[in-house]
Design a protein around this motif. Structure first.
Motif, short mmCIF file in Angstrom:
data_model
loop_
_atom_site.label_atom_id
_atom_site.label_comp_id
_atom_site.label_asym_id
_atom_site.label_seq_id
_atom_site.Cartn_x
_atom_site.Cartn_y
_atom_site.Cartn_z
N VAL A 175 0.97 -1.03 0.07
CA VAL A 175 0.12 -0.13 -0.04
C VAL A 175 0.79 1.25 0.02
O VAL A 175 0.49 2.15 -0.86
N ASP A 176 2.03 1.29 0.67
CA ASP A 176 2.87 2.21 0.64
C ASP A 176 3.45 2.78 -0.47
O ASP A 176 3.71 3.81 -0.87
N GLU A 177 3.90 1.59 -1.25
CA GLU A 177 4.65 1.69 -2.47
C GLU A 177 3.57 2.07 -3.60
O GLU A 177 4.00 2.68 -4.56
N ALA A 349 15.65 -5.05 -4.92
CA ALA A 349 14.38 -4.86 -5.04
C ALA A 349 13.82 -4.97 -6.48
O ALA A 349 14.65 -5.24 -7.36
N SER A 350 12.58 -4.93 -6.63
CA SER A 350 12.10 -5.36 -7.88
C SER A 350 10.76 -4.25 -8.13
O SER A 350 10.36 -3.68 -7.22
N GLY A 351 10.51 -4.19 -9.51
CA GLY A 351 9.32 -3.28 -9.44
C GLY A 351 9.42 -1.80 -9.19
O GLY A 351 8.38 -1.01 -8.95
N GLY A 352 10.65 -1.33 -9.25
CA GLY A 352 10.92 0.04 -9.02
C GLY A 352 10.85 0.52 -7.56
O GLY A 352 10.82 1.73 -7.36
N GLU A 353 10.69 -0.50 -6.65
CA GLU A 353 10.52 -0.02 -5.13
C GLU A 353 11.70 0.41 -4.21
O GLU A 353 12.63 0.02 -4.85
N GLY A 354 11.51 1.40 -3.65
CA GLY A 354 12.58 1.94 -2.99
C GLY A 354 13.50 3.01 -3.60
O GLY A 354 14.62 3.30 -2.87
N ILE A 355 13.39 3.24 -4.97
CA ILE A 355 14.16 4.18 -5.64
C ILE A 355 13.68 5.50 -5.27
O ILE A 355 12.71 5.96 -5.49
N VAL A 356 14.78 6.40 -5.08
CA VAL A 356 14.56 7.90 -5.06
C VAL A 356 15.41 8.64 -5.69
O VAL A 356 16.76 8.42 -5.72
N VAL A 357 14.97 9.24 -6.74
CA VAL A 357 15.73 10.18 -7.80
C VAL A 357 15.96 11.66 -7.00
O VAL A 357 14.95 12.18 -6.75
N ALA A 383 18.30 5.16 3.30
CA ALA A 383 19.32 4.29 3.16
C ALA A 383 19.80 3.03 3.99
O ALA A 383 19.96 1.92 3.67
N HIS A 384 19.17 3.35 5.35
CA HIS A 384 19.59 2.37 6.51
C HIS A 384 18.41 1.63 6.43
O HIS A 384 18.65 0.42 6.51
N ARG A 385 17.23 1.86 5.86
CA ARG A 385 15.94 1.01 5.72
C ARG A 385 16.42 0.09 4.61
O ARG A 385 15.96 -1.24 4.75
N ILE A 386 16.83 0.63 3.60
CA ILE A 386 17.24 -0.25 2.68
C ILE A 386 18.29 -1.47 3.01
O ILE A 386 17.86 -2.56 2.90
N VAL A 387 19.19 -1.11 3.50
CA VAL A 387 20.23 -2.01 4.26
C VAL A 387 19.67 -3.14 4.98
O VAL A 387 20.01 -4.25 4.91
N GLN A 388 18.58 -2.80 5.86
CA GLN A 388 18.15 -3.71 6.69
C GLN A 388 16.62 -4.51 6.11
O GLN A 388 16.14 -5.06 6.72
N GLY A 389 16.83 -4.22 4.71
CA GLY A 389 16.01 -5.13 3.88
C GLY A 389 14.50 -4.81 4.03
O GLY A 389 13.63 -5.82 3.62
N GLN A 390 14.13 -3.47 3.78
CA GLN A 390 12.89 -2.69 3.66
C GLN A 390 12.13 -3.25 2.54
O GLN A 390 11.02 -3.39 2.42
N TYR A 391 12.89 -3.40 1.42
CA TYR A 391 12.34 -3.87 -0.04
C TYR A 391 12.68 -5.19 -0.32
O TYR A 391 12.61 -5.47 -1.73
N ASP A 445 4.22 8.45 -10.58
CA ASP A 445 5.03 9.20 -9.80
C ASP A 445 6.51 9.05 -10.50
O ASP A 445 7.52 9.27 -9.65
N GLY A 446 6.47 9.36 -11.76
CA GLY A 446 7.82 9.50 -12.52
C GLY A 446 8.44 8.06 -12.81
O GLY A 446 9.47 8.02 -13.50
N ALA A 447 7.96 7.11 -12.29
CA ALA A 447 8.52 5.75 -12.45
C ALA A 447 8.04 5.13 -13.90
O ALA A 447 7.21 5.43 -14.31
N ALA A 448 9.11 4.27 -14.51
CA ALA A 448 8.58 3.72 -15.74
C ALA A 448 8.28 2.19 -15.48
O ALA A 448 8.08 1.37 -16.42
N ASN A 449 7.63 1.86 -14.61
CA ASN A 449 6.85 0.70 -14.17
C ASN A 449 5.51 0.82 -14.54
O ASN A 449 4.69 1.43 -14.24
N LEU A 450 5.23 -0.17 -15.55
CA LEU A 450 3.78 -0.47 -16.16
C LEU A 450 2.88 -0.62 -14.97
O LEU A 450 1.78 -0.04 -15.13
N HIS A 451 3.00 -1.41 -14.03
CA HIS A 451 1.88 -1.80 -12.98
C HIS A 451 1.76 -0.45 -12.17
O HIS A 451 0.82 -0.48 -11.40
N LYS A 452 2.59 0.55 -12.16
CA LYS A 452 2.28 1.76 -11.48
C LYS A 452 1.76 2.72 -12.27
O LYS A 452 1.28 3.66 -11.76
#
Length: 608
Positions: A175-177, A349-357, A383-391, A445-452
């Motif tokens: 839901v968040d993503e 990660a997959s599906g464009g999750e967690g990417i910040v431009v 970045a800390h959340r990414i390393v801890q496996g958020q995605y 939201d500016g991502a190139a993912n079809l499902h989004k």
């Protein structure tokens, strides 16, 4: 048939034999064991009654596998519905649903409460488990009441509780993503899977039959294997790819012509692709298993591929820093502070999750990002959340990658107005086979993912011209970009041959036999590789209005000598075959002896 094709056919038969022989041996051994047990044990029902749960789980697993693999249900996991259904069986449907909702809602609420903190997977799940533990303890105290006591015990819900917490956490992250619509649909599918598992687990006749007929165990295993191996199209895919068949019902019944044409016997029916031409999810997974074995696919991490690309001089965004451990985050944070533009993303990660431009800094010192204005501390926390496996699902670690922000070519700017557009090229056996450009939208939201919500514009491999545009999130064809209004029905990607050559080079570097390479054109119009995908999606078939399976089959028939072609010759062949419509016999268009000539002809006008 040529000697090479005969040898290939014999190798295929041998390979199939080596796969089938152990499976037949397993089923036969299980049948013999069952027959022995049925002969030696006098009262099977009494003997197996203490272990009824194992039989219930077995048939629930088969039911959920059928629901996912044949129907096409996109539930959260396979074992989660079966485990949760176990509570419904023990407590009855009413109290079982109450227990499940109690755990799910409290866990979901806890996830949303701690969401602003953006905790990593371990502390986030631990927090939810602590809250759920106290809640269930309170519920257990209440179960001392006479009307509740028979329906609830702590031991019976221990494992299903853990699964439900994971399920709620996964739903909250989705839901968040992605917002509410897609996760809610997946939640509905999961509830359907839970109900189906409950029905078969609570079937006294079915469970008792398995307990008293051990010879049927082998049948259950065989059916499970057959469902997994021979299921081609999931029922939901007849809807998803219905335009290829002239409608979903036509795909099921008429096999490639419209139902009207079949019934009325039209002498000139509308040409549609048959189901044999469109690649389904089950069939794609088999291609991946065969051409991307785990030993190879396991090495395709973003950071690893980027290292290989840089060392071989294949254009890719410059990598500024990689944080694989918490101890690396300080250096990564300092690197961020020294730059105004960059991309921060997870390595697994997959599906464009967690990417910040990050596109610059604001007057107040915050960064202007794809997630709004963020401070240095906000980005460091991300970045800390990414390393801890958020995605990364159940994985509790990942790497945070800080890399160069590529400014897309002005050509893309005129089409979509912003975001991070790219070109997806499917590469099979080192040969580009299908392509599309993915254009971001406000919805994505500016991502190139079809499902989004991004728009996929199918491209001809021959010349990079647009074929058809399709927005998957809204299931609609488009002639203009939904935000900018730009015409996307007549688009030609510049520097097309270089795009295909770069895609083939990146695929070769990855060692994957089947992959999707994402490329963009930078400000100077040169191709730059974003990443290589082990499991590219199938939406490209709707964007190109072409089936992928027929092309893959044709390429599979080529002798092994084609695996040794240099990338420019492979690209030249792909463009020639595309102009010819990808016939089943590709060598009837261009033979091995003509490959060099075709490549030289393409190199005369490399940007064609």
């Amino acid at each position: 048939m040529t000697d090479s094709r005969l040898a290939a056919a014999l190798d295929d038969v041998l390979e199939r034999f080596l796969v089938v022989y152990p499976i037949v041996g397993l089923i036969l051994a299980l049948f013999l064991a069952g027959a022995l047990v049925q002969r030696q044990v006098p009262n099977l029902a009494a003997a197996f009654e203490p272990y009824r749960l194992f039989f219930q789980i077995a048939i629930a697993g088969l039911a959920v596998a059928f629901f996912r693999n044949t129907i096409g249900a996109r539930s959260y996991g396979l074992f989660a519905p079966a485990s949760i259904a176990f509570v419904l069986v023990l407590a009855g449907p009413s109290w079982g649903v109450l227990v499940f909702l109690n755990v799910f809602i409290i866990s979901l609420a806890t996830a949303f409460v701690v969401s602003p903190l953006r905790l990593g997977s371990a502390p986030r799940l631990a927090t939810q488990l602590v809250v759920i533990g106290f809640s269930l303890a309170l519920f257990r105290v209440l179960s001392a009441l006479p009307e509740l006591n028979p329906y609830f015990s702590a031991t019976s819900v221990f494992f299903p509780t853990i699964i439900t917490v994971w399920f709620a956490d996964r739903f909250a992250r989705d839901v968040d993503e992605r917002g509410w619509p897609i996760p809610s649909l997946r939640l509905a599918w999961t509830l359907g899977a839970i109900f189906l598992a409950y029905l078969v687990m609570s079937s006294e006749a079915l469970v008792s039959y398995l307990m008293t007929t051990p010879t049927a165990w082998s049948v259950l295993v065989g059916v499970n294997i057959l469902v997994g191996y021979y299921s081609r199209f999931r029922l939901t895919e007849y809807v998803r790819f219905g335009d290829h068949f002239g409608g979903a019902l036509a795909g099921l019944i008429a096999r490639g012509t419209t139902l009207k044409d079949r019934v009325l016997g039209d002498e000139r029916p509308v040409e549609y692709h048959g189901v044999d031409e469109v690649l389904s999810m089950n069939e794609r997974n088999r291609y991946i298993a065969r051409y991307n074995p785990p030993a190879v696919a396991g090495q395709v991490e973003k950071a690893t591929i980027k290292q290989r690309l840089h060392r071989l001089g294949i254009p890719a965004p410059e990598t500024y820093a990689v944080a694989a451990r918490v101890s690396d985050l300080q250096a990564l944070s300092e690197e961020m502070d020294a730059r105004d533009e960059f991309v921060l993303k997870p390595g697994d990660a997959s599906g464009g999750e967690g990417i910040v431009v990050v596109s610059g800094r604001n007057d107040d010192g915050t960064f202007d990002t794809s997630m709004g204005a963020l401070s240095q501390s906000d980005l460091s926390a991300h970045a800390h959340r990414i390393v801890q496996g958020q995605y990364t699902g159940l994985e509790l670690r990942d790497s945070a990658i800080l890399e160069e922000r590529i400014v897309p070519a002005p050509f893309f700017e005129t089409l979509c107005g912003g975001g991070v557009p790219d070109v997806r090229v499917i590469v099979f056996r080192g040969i580009p086979v299908m392509s599309m450009t993915r254009l971001p939208t406000r919805e994505s939201d500016g991502a190139a993912n079809l499902h989004k919500g991004a728009v996929g514009v199918g491209l001809s491999i021959a010349d990079g011209r647009s074929i058809h545009a399709f927005q998957q999130s809204r299931n609609r064809a488009l002639d203009a970009h939904p935000d900018t209004g730009a015409d996307i029905s007549d688009v030609t990607i510049p520097n097309w041959n270089a795009v295909l050559v770069t895609a083939a080079e990146a695929a070769t570097v990855s060692n994957l036999g089947y992959c999707g390479v994402d490329i963009t054109l930078d400000e100077s119009g040169e191709p730059v590789v974003f990443e290589v995908n082990v499991r590219p999606g199938l939406g490209i078939q709707n964007a190109t209005q072409s089936g992928l399976k027929g092309r893959l089959r044709a390429l599979e028939q080529l002798p092994s000598s084609y695996d040794f072609l240099d990338v420019r010759r492979a690209v030249a062949l792909a463009r020639t075959w595309d102009r010819a419509g990808w016939p089943a016999d590709l060598e009837s268009v261009v033979t091995v002896d003509e490959v060099a000539g075709v490549a030289r002809e393409a190199e005369v006008n490399v940007d064609a």
